[in-house]
Scaffold this motif. Structure first.
Motif, mmCIF file in Angstrom:
data_model
loop_
_atom_site.group_PDB
_atom_site.id
_atom_site.type_symbol
_atom_site.label_atom_id
_atom_site.label_comp_id
_atom_site.label_asym_id
_atom_site.label_seq_id
_atom_site.Cartn_x
_atom_site.Cartn_y
_atom_site.Cartn_z
ATOM 1 N N PRO A 18 26.767 56.184 37.850
ATOM 2 C CA PRO A 18 28.077 55.539 37.708
ATOM 3 C C PRO A 18 29.133 56.090 38.659
ATOM 4 O O PRO A 18 29.932 55.319 39.204
ATOM 5 C CB PRO A 18 28.433 55.830 36.247
ATOM 6 C CG PRO A 18 27.118 55.938 35.550
ATOM 7 C CD PRO A 18 26.223 56.615 36.543
ATOM 8 N N LEU A 19 29.141 57.410 38.877
ATOM 9 C CA LEU A 19 30.091 57.982 39.834
ATOM 10 C C LEU A 19 29.805 57.463 41.236
ATOM 11 O O LEU A 19 30.722 57.081 41.982
ATOM 12 C CB LEU A 19 30.009 59.510 39.798
ATOM 13 C CG LEU A 19 30.763 60.262 40.915
ATOM 14 C CD1 LEU A 19 32.224 59.870 40.974
ATOM 15 C CD2 LEU A 19 30.619 61.769 40.740
ATOM 16 N N LEU A 20 28.556 57.415 41.621
ATOM 17 C CA LEU A 20 28.186 56.934 42.953
ATOM 18 C C LEU A 20 28.594 55.479 43.150
ATOM 19 O O LEU A 20 29.115 55.093 44.198
ATOM 20 C CB LEU A 20 26.682 57.095 43.157
ATOM 21 C CG LEU A 20 26.183 58.542 43.283
ATOM 22 C CD1 LEU A 20 24.685 58.605 43.038
ATOM 23 C CD2 LEU A 20 26.525 59.121 44.653
ATOM 24 N N ARG A 21 28.368 54.652 42.125
ATOM 25 C CA ARG A 21 28.729 53.231 42.247
ATOM 26 C C ARG A 21 30.240 53.043 42.305
ATOM 27 O O ARG A 21 30.743 52.196 43.063
ATOM 28 C CB ARG A 21 28.112 52.440 41.085
ATOM 29 C CG ARG A 21 26.612 52.204 41.254
ATOM 30 C CD ARG A 21 26.056 51.257 40.207
ATOM 31 N NE ARG A 21 25.795 51.963 38.959
ATOM 32 C CZ ARG A 21 24.673 52.600 38.679
ATOM 33 N NH1 ARG A 21 23.694 52.642 39.577
ATOM 34 N NH2 ARG A 21 24.500 53.201 37.519
ATOM 35 N N LEU A 22 30.972 53.844 41.514
ATOM 36 C CA LEU A 22 32.432 53.754 41.566
ATOM 37 C C LEU A 22 32.954 54.233 42.922
ATOM 38 O O LEU A 22 33.876 53.636 43.492
ATOM 39 C CB LEU A 22 33.045 54.584 40.436
ATOM 40 C CG LEU A 22 34.575 54.595 40.355
ATOM 41 C CD1 LEU A 22 35.136 53.180 40.239
ATOM 42 C CD2 LEU A 22 35.042 55.452 39.174
ATOM 43 N N MET A 23 32.344 55.286 43.467
ATOM 44 C CA MET A 23 32.764 55.799 44.773
ATOM 45 C C MET A 23 32.524 54.752 45.866
ATOM 46 O O MET A 23 33.386 54.542 46.738
ATOM 47 C CB MET A 23 32.016 57.096 45.079
ATOM 48 C CG MET A 23 32.583 57.919 46.208
ATOM 49 S SD MET A 23 32.100 59.681 46.156
ATOM 50 C CE MET A 23 30.311 59.577 46.041
ATOM 51 N N ALA A 24 31.379 54.073 45.827
ATOM 52 C CA ALA A 24 31.090 53.025 46.812
ATOM 53 C C ALA A 24 32.113 51.898 46.712
ATOM 54 O O ALA A 24 32.596 51.364 47.729
ATOM 55 C CB ALA A 24 29.680 52.485 46.602
ATOM 56 N N ARG A 25 32.463 51.526 45.489
ATOM 57 C CA ARG A 25 33.449 50.456 45.272
ATOM 58 C C ARG A 25 34.811 50.855 45.838
ATOM 59 O O ARG A 25 35.484 50.052 46.486
ATOM 60 C CB ARG A 25 33.547 50.173 43.771
ATOM 61 C CG ARG A 25 34.641 49.171 43.363
ATOM 62 C CD ARG A 25 34.694 49.092 41.843
ATOM 63 N NE ARG A 25 35.854 48.360 41.349
ATOM 64 C CZ ARG A 25 35.856 47.076 41.008
ATOM 65 N NH1 ARG A 25 34.739 46.361 41.121
ATOM 66 N NH2 ARG A 25 36.945 46.490 40.542
ATOM 67 N N ARG A 26 35.203 52.109 45.602
ATOM 68 C CA ARG A 26 36.499 52.558 46.082
ATOM 69 C C ARG A 26 36.551 52.582 47.608
ATOM 70 O O ARG A 26 37.560 52.204 48.218
ATOM 71 C CB ARG A 26 36.799 53.970 45.531
ATOM 72 C CG ARG A 26 36.862 54.035 44.023
ATOM 73 C CD ARG A 26 38.012 53.234 43.459
ATOM 74 N NE ARG A 26 39.260 53.952 43.610
ATOM 75 C CZ ARG A 26 40.460 53.393 43.766
ATOM 76 N NH1 ARG A 26 40.569 52.082 43.841
ATOM 77 N NH2 ARG A 26 41.540 54.120 43.863
ATOM 78 N N VAL A 27 35.480 53.033 48.241
ATOM 79 C CA VAL A 27 35.432 53.073 49.705
ATOM 80 C C VAL A 27 35.554 51.672 50.287
ATOM 81 O O VAL A 27 36.292 51.434 51.259
ATOM 82 C CB VAL A 27 34.128 53.745 50.181
ATOM 83 C CG1 VAL A 27 33.920 53.530 51.676
ATOM 84 C CG2 VAL A 27 34.149 55.236 49.861
ATOM 85 N N ARG A 28 34.846 50.726 49.712
ATOM 86 C CA ARG A 28 34.820 49.363 50.260
ATOM 87 C C ARG A 28 36.101 48.592 49.982
ATOM 88 O O ARG A 28 36.520 47.765 50.791
ATOM 89 C CB ARG A 28 33.632 48.595 49.678
ATOM 90 C CG ARG A 28 32.279 49.067 50.203
ATOM 91 C CD ARG A 28 31.193 48.040 49.894
ATOM 92 N NE ARG A 28 29.936 48.416 50.524
ATOM 93 C CZ ARG A 28 28.904 48.949 49.859
ATOM 94 N NH1 ARG A 28 28.984 49.157 48.550
ATOM 95 N NH2 ARG A 28 27.791 49.275 50.509
#
Length: 404
Positions: A270-280
């Motif tokens: 979940p942290l990784l997916r949220l981080m990817a969303r924030r970057v994009r």
């Protein structure tokens, strides 16, 4: 009241992170997605934090005990702890007050046969030009490590092309926060693969603990709203609670003991997916807006020194101002609705040779950190400037009267 630091995440992102905690998903796919979102050339490495990434790097390099790292004279204590845990010697490189960058003129006198690397911290939101440092490092066969935890600049900067390792943080109080996590750019395939292999032996961060974190920071996000925060401050005063202690303690990423053990975890899916969303999805215009407000602040504060204010790129992740009487200034700012503070995690990295960090120590003296973020109207920043100037003018008048 304008809170000192707003949690830089929207409600939809918080909801997305919570749903990811509740819905199963493949973590390996989340790792690949987060790293691809950051850098498409395969040089990215996702970690639990910048400190975790530095610890991985130092384990991989395995330099002999007593080896030296040239390090920006100011950083947070956690970075110092990691370096010292590996029994490496920190050699502080003083800063330039005008742009908060490393004083490159010092490097030649500090390097020794035991020096292995230069760790450069981009402070306050400044992205310094590290080209001269990279050139120096090449001449002396040193590794260049960029600590960009405070210098997220959206799509404008993903690390210097000549740096060996560039580390960006998405911790709770950072720009474009994912409430944790870090993305590193590691140029050497061999070093990156060894770091990845070592990290693969770590336990995975608990997704349920991350869900609890989302809930906690959702509360802080709610409290950060102007009127809600004013009511919260009023309640703290009425109840005799220490507001500084609560706010500073609540946003620590790794509080308490077992520091190194807490770093040695893999980020959960979940942290990784949220981080990817924030970057994009994070809009660069918010950084540009905050930077514009910061430049206006610096230009209009004629009676105060603003360390880093002369930097070519400054996003004003922190707006640092030096004043004559910090306590008086803080009281006046809060009376006018600005929750400024003199507390911060930035510290000189070396206590043993204070003269080597004289400029850095002077830069941190009598310092006040001001609330400034994209959501603040320019009129409110000007009102804050007016309050600061009034206090400084009064201080100067009082000082002149005492000398007569």
């Amino acid at each position: 009241m304008w809170a000192r630091k707003r949690i830089d995440i929207g409600w939809s992102d918080l909801a997305f992170g919570a749903v990811c905690c509740l819905v199963p998903g493949r973590r390996t796919a989340a790792v690949a997605d987060a790293e691809a979102a950051w850098i498409s050339d395969g040089s990215a490495l996702a970690c639990l934090s910048v400190r975790s990434g530095l610890d991985l790097l130092l384990q991989t390099m395995n330099w002999p005990s007593g080896s030296e790292i040239l390090m920006s004279a100011v950083n947070i204590g956690g970075m110092v702890q990691v370096v010292e845990h590996h029994q490496l010697k920190i050699v502080a490189v003083d800063l330039r007050t005008d742009d908060a960058s490393v004083d490159c003129a010092q490097l030649e006198s500090l390097v020794t046969p035991q020096t292995r690397a230069i760790l450069v911290a981009h402070l306050l939101g400044v992205v310094a030009d590290v080209t001269p440092i990279c050139d120096f490092a090449r001449r002396h066969s040193l590794m260049v490590i960029e600590d960009c935890a405070q210098a997220y600049a959206g799509t404008a900067y993903r690390g210097h092309e000549q740096a060996d390792v560039s580390m960006f943080s998405f911790g709770p109080i950072k720009t474009a926060t994912a409430l944790g996590g870090a993305l590193l750019r590691v140029r050497s395939n061999s070093v990156r693969n060894q770091m990845r292999q070592l990290q693969g032996t770590y336990p995975v961060q608990s997704r349920w603990r991350f869900l609890k974190r989302i809930g906690f920071y959702s509360l802080l996000r709610f409290l950060g709203q102007k009127r809600v925060f004013a009511a919260f401050v009023w309640c703290c005063i009425r109840l005799g609670k220490d507001l500084e202690k609560f706010l500073n303690g609540s946003v620590r990423n790794f509080p308490g003991g077992q520091f190194i053990a807490s770093l040695r975890q893999q980020p959960c899916g979940p942290l990784l997916r949220l981080m990817a969303r924030r970057v994009r999805r994070y809009p660069d215009r918010l950084i540009e807006r905050r930077a514009a407000l910061g430049r206006m602040l610096t230009q209009e504060l004629s009676l105060c020194r603003c360390p880093g204010g002369a930097a070519k790129f400054h996003s004003y992740w922190l707006a640092m101002v030096q004043v004559q009487h910090p306590d008086t200034t803080l009281k006046e700012l809060r009376r006018h609705g600005f929750d400024a503070t003199s507390s911060n995690a930035l510290r000189p990295v070396s206590e043993s040779v204070p003269e080597s960090t004289a400029v850095a120590r002077a830069m941190l003296a009598n310092t006040v950190y001001l609330p400034i973020y994209a959501e603040m109207p320019a009129s409110e920043v000007r009102r804050m400037v007016a309050c600061l100037l009034t206090v400084e003018q009064h201080a100067q008048t009082s000082a002149a009267g005492r000398t007569q």
